[in-house]
Design a protein around this motif. Structure first.
Motif: not given
Lengths: 629, 629
Positions: B49-51, B55, B540, B542
């Motif tokens: 998950t990109k934050t 990550d 998210e 994805r």
């Protein structure tokens, strides 16, 4: 723009293939108490049952028909002219409306006066209608005064599935058999009368969405004591699609059974697209006005104002939109309840309003101006579809605090709308695992005083993208049984992309299945006749009848022909599963003939005695009653 | 014949495309208490998950895997050699079986010695195995003696969906969230242990179908306190199909999730077709032996004898069939009860036996010789699937007297089978409207002392030929929730024709949906992890993870690409429904980030205070967190 121009150049006729009657069917009309109440049905003609004696006639079956004039014989539809104004006389004789000089919305005027839009504009010169000052023109208002409108009588005839030719006693024994349903609070009368329709509308348990500016529509009702209805969505988006395609999807959707259509356009020329759709739609059209309002402020949610929104409501009401989705239940204090969700806020309208509320730190103008919205709606008879902006977007978030808090607020808003005699239904989720579906339905009835529920699915699992018509069809059938009045379809492309015509059809058929399964389970009077007629045809190897009685005759025929393509196979007394050598239906027919011959349908003892006596004879017969075709 | 010869000439390799691992997945094995207990799973790897910060890793998800060695890396499958004998050592170390010199059935010997059949015959020289004299080799027999077999341990590991890598606390909060289910009498433990498996088998509430002559199979269990299973049917018929196609359908069916396969062949070379299927099947294989027995008497039901049937049972038991459908509940006195039905008798087996009973005016040899059938089954561990020969073929006939009378008799036969320690499940309908589904399930539990129920659908309406995977998927999901242990799939071609590979896949996926929806509703421990993981991926954006976590990654990807074909769209933070300009998921993420930043997840008052304080800051931020990709 290029595509639209192309569309208009082509004389604006609908695709011939899409408008001819379904196979074995013709449009018939049942007349009411006055000659202009003519209720459309599709009559499916059936072939006779072959018996050893004289052929036994099978009466034609009348089924509910949403397809409007498109499937009528010798129809010459010109999309530029729109459909005939079926309800015009009914509206006028009530003498409570007046024509306006033109659109009263600022935006409607601007679009009407923009010469650049001429090539996109609908041909007809049309003047909008509005209630006379001080008048309330909603069906709820009439119903509460004890008035049975022509719309209500039309609906009573339409909902009455038993109107049809009767067959022989044996045929009626089969077709008339119906399992008593389990209504979960639904109270289905033996006969649906105009007075029953009025009572249900008056009680707020059902709505008749029909804007006085959409006189082309054929009246229909949404309520849990009637047939379960389905909605199909269409609409262009910023990514793709044209006016032509959207009108095409509308006629396609109603051909397969959509009871209402929502136009969810968010792209170019929303106003003009809607005009084309409404003028050509025999079913109610719903919209989410906040989508267009957002376009007007260039997609910046926090720039939305009550004034822009109000103007949009009037613009759309004067075009003829029959119900508005209004996300007035998204309150500021509910927004943080979504922060810990797996999928946050998934409703577009809900997220727009959430963003607005957070930004301004105020309750939304939908909530604070709700009574003014009611004032607008009652001048045109636009029904509310109170939106569930905080619906769950995953089974994890089902029936959570945010969802239930909003539902309670929708219940409060329902009471306000009813104070104004404005019709209301309530939108529901979404994603709900099977064991929580009934709780959701029950809470809706409780919080919203039995206003009709209108749900999207719900999807009962999240693990099948590409098949969400099915994951949601399961939940839709169940919630329809539990009391949901209308089911918003989901197509196979849900979560993945925009539906094409095939997807629209698949979504519609799946939802017709869900709605009919619910009608059976609720025990809607005579719903089972169609099942029984089809099963009888199946048992008797009347292949064409089996196809034509189904929801999608074309696909049934195509599948059959893949295995047994020859025409002779259509009259074959066997099917491809077992082949000609052995067939359970054939043996079963032998059992039945045998029992009938010997009168073996009395008490058990007599039956056994009869069987014993006749066993030897049966052995001698050889028993091959099957005739090679 | 031509097609089969062609098949054999081609080195008998399976289609490469059909056996590679599913996208983003690899086969992994979890080892049990001994090195030869290696339980297969499919591991789906997920992207991080990109934050705004580092990550966040998403742990891979392990899912139940029915596809056997076909999807293992570097597998070189040769259909002529069959699969490895996974269970051979377990069977041998029990020291209660012996090899026979060859088939002991008269028919098996004849087929083995017919030189004309050489080109059709399976390559391997195989010697059947049977219990030593006086021994009983059923899993039920072991379970009742308190023995936990390797098969039971294998199953305990396989059913335990929680075995997987753990993520961060926040990821686990989401993945681990599960709605408590409503079991309707199901008693699902927090942890499925080998001892729990043993107890359920010993109680007759679950069965482990694994014939000692099918050591290639990976043990699985059918019972309502475990994951709901699905069965896929295949089989040639007199009309069409070849051995090649049937083996192909088997590998295709298990790829998409079929837990067992029934071979319902009725055409040419049934014996040889079955041998090819069993030797290559990692899942249990079921049959309806009366179909083949009927072929042996040239399709004349009244010529069937106990001797022909008995020989067929032994023939098939020695090939390795794991469960037999036996229609022993069709009693003479029940047959006339079907005469007034709309669709009579629709079960092939049921109609064969009905015809036999009527002709001879005697109870069928299935009923009168039932104890001898038990004697055969216990020598090979073939489980019973007691057939519902009088199941309803239309909603009109649902839950009627004939159906319920037979069900009671199946309950009596269950007790007889249990006396012999033979495993039993009960087959069910068919066509049942939604509101009668639970009654059917409840009666089955009552009459059959909680033996597992195995139903075909049921279809909840009859009006949608071409879509009966859906009409039946609705009923299947519901009855799975109510306690049905295995669901027999229905394809879109039901009632119309023979399914092709696409139809098989559609049927399987639809039934995986129904089974999983039921697992969720029952509250199977950790069933919801997959939904949560997929929903998290969806939220998210994805995209690849969303596809790969679904039941059919290929179709999901294809649908997505129809609207947004560019590769860059797979990492886009928007989807085609709303387009890049406005997106509810995006706004929702902003709401979440906002709430998180401000710590807005405490009590309501603090939340409101915090929001007020921060509102001005939020306005200044501008709020566009979205990054163009």
């Amino acid at each position: 723009m290029a595509k639209t121009a192309h569309f208009l150049a082509e004389s604006a006729r609908v695709d011939e293939a899409a408008v001819q009657a379904l196979p074995g069917s013709r449009k018939v009309y049942v007349e009411g108490s006055r000659p202009d109440i003519r209720v459309p049905f599709r009559e499916i003609s059936l072939s006779p049952t072959k018996t050893s004696g004289a052929d036994e006639q099978n009466p034609p079956l009348l089924v509910y028909d949403t397809s409007g004039p498109y499937t009528a014989p010798d129809t010459d539809i010109d999309l530029r002219k729109g459909l005939p104004e079926l309800r015009r006389a009914w509206i006028e004789e009530r003498d409570d409306t007046e024509f306006l000089d033109g659109p009263t919305s600022e935006y409607g005027q601007r679009r009407a006066n923009d010469p650049m839009l001429a090539p996109l504009r609908f041909d007809l010169t049309r003047t909008p209608r509005r209630a006379k000052p001080g008048k309330n023109v909603t069906q709820l208002h009439y119903a509460r005064q004890g008035i049975i409108t022509p719309e209500m009588e039309f609906i009573a005839i339409r909902e009455n599935q038993r109107r049809q030719a009767l067959g022989t006693e044996e045929v009626e024994r089969i077709l008339g058999h119906q399992h008593p349903g389990e209504g979960f609070g639904a109270r289905l009368p033996e006969e649906i009368t105009p007075e029953f329709v009025r009572q249900e509308v008056a009680a707020g348990r059902a709505i008749i969405p029909n804007n006085i500016n959409h006189p082309e529509s054929e009246p229909m009702i949404i309520g849990r004591n009637f047939l379960v209805k389905i909605n199909g969505n269409l609409g262009n988006s910023a990514v793709t699609s044209s006016i032509e395609e959207e009108v095409d999807k509308m006629t396609w959707g109603i051909r397969w059974g959509a009871d209402t259509i929502m136009d969810l356009s968010t792209g170019q020329n929303i106003h003009e697209t809607r005009e084309w759709i409404i003028r050509n739609a025999p079913v109610p059209i719903g919209t989410v006005p906040i989508y267009q309002a957002l376009e007007k402020v260039n997609g910046v949610a926090e720039d939305l104002t009550w004034e822009v929104f109000r103007d949009t409501l009037i613009e759309q009401a004067e075009q003829g939109v029959d119900y508005f989705t209004i996300h007035a239940g998204v309150l500021l204090r509910y927004v943080p309840l979504t922060a810990k969700r797996v999928t946050g806020i998934v409703s577009r309208g809900g997220s727009i309003m959430a963003k607005w509320c957070l930004f301004h730190h105020r309750e939304s103008f939908l909530y604070t101006h709700f009574e003014e919205i009611c004032e607008i709606c009652k001048q045109y008879d636009v029904a509310f579809s109170l939106g569930d902006g905080l619906r769950p977007g995953s089974v994890a978030d089902a029936n959570d605090e945010a969802q239930m808090a909003e539902l309670k607020t929708l219940g409060e808003l329902t009471k306000i709308a009813w104070k104004h005699d404005v019709q209301v239904m309530i939108e529901g989720p979404g994603h709900v695992p099977m064991h929580l579906v009934k709780e959701n339905m029950d809470k809706q009835l409780e919080y919203c005083d039995e206003a009709p529920f209108y749900t999207l699915g719900p999807l009962v699992t999240d693990i099948a993208p590409g098949y969400d018509h099915i994951t949601s069809g399961i939940g839709a059938a169940m919630i329809g049984w539990y009391g949901c009045a209308m089911l918003c379809y989901v197509t196979p492309k849900e979560h993945l992309g925009l539906p094409n015509k095939d997807d629209v059809k698949t979504g519609i058929i799946t939802y017709k299945i869900a709605a009919h399964a619910a009608d059976l389970a609720k025990g809607h009077p005579a719903a089972q006749r169609r099942d029984n007629a089809l099963s009888k045809a199946r048992f008797e190897f009347r292949w064409e009848d089996q196809f034509n009685l189904g929801l999608d005759p074309d696909t049934a025929r195509e599948y059959h022909d893949e295995t047994l393509p020859k025409d002779s196979a259509k009259v074959a007394h066997f099917c491809s599963m077992c082949g000609p050598k052995f067939c359970s239906m054939k043996i079963s027919q032998e059992v039945r003939d045998y029992a009938k011959d010997k009168g073996l349908d009395g008490d058990q003892e007599a039956v056994m005695k009869g069987m014993e006596e006749q066993a030897e004879k049966f052995r001698q017969q050889g028993a091959e009653l099957y005739q090679e075709v």
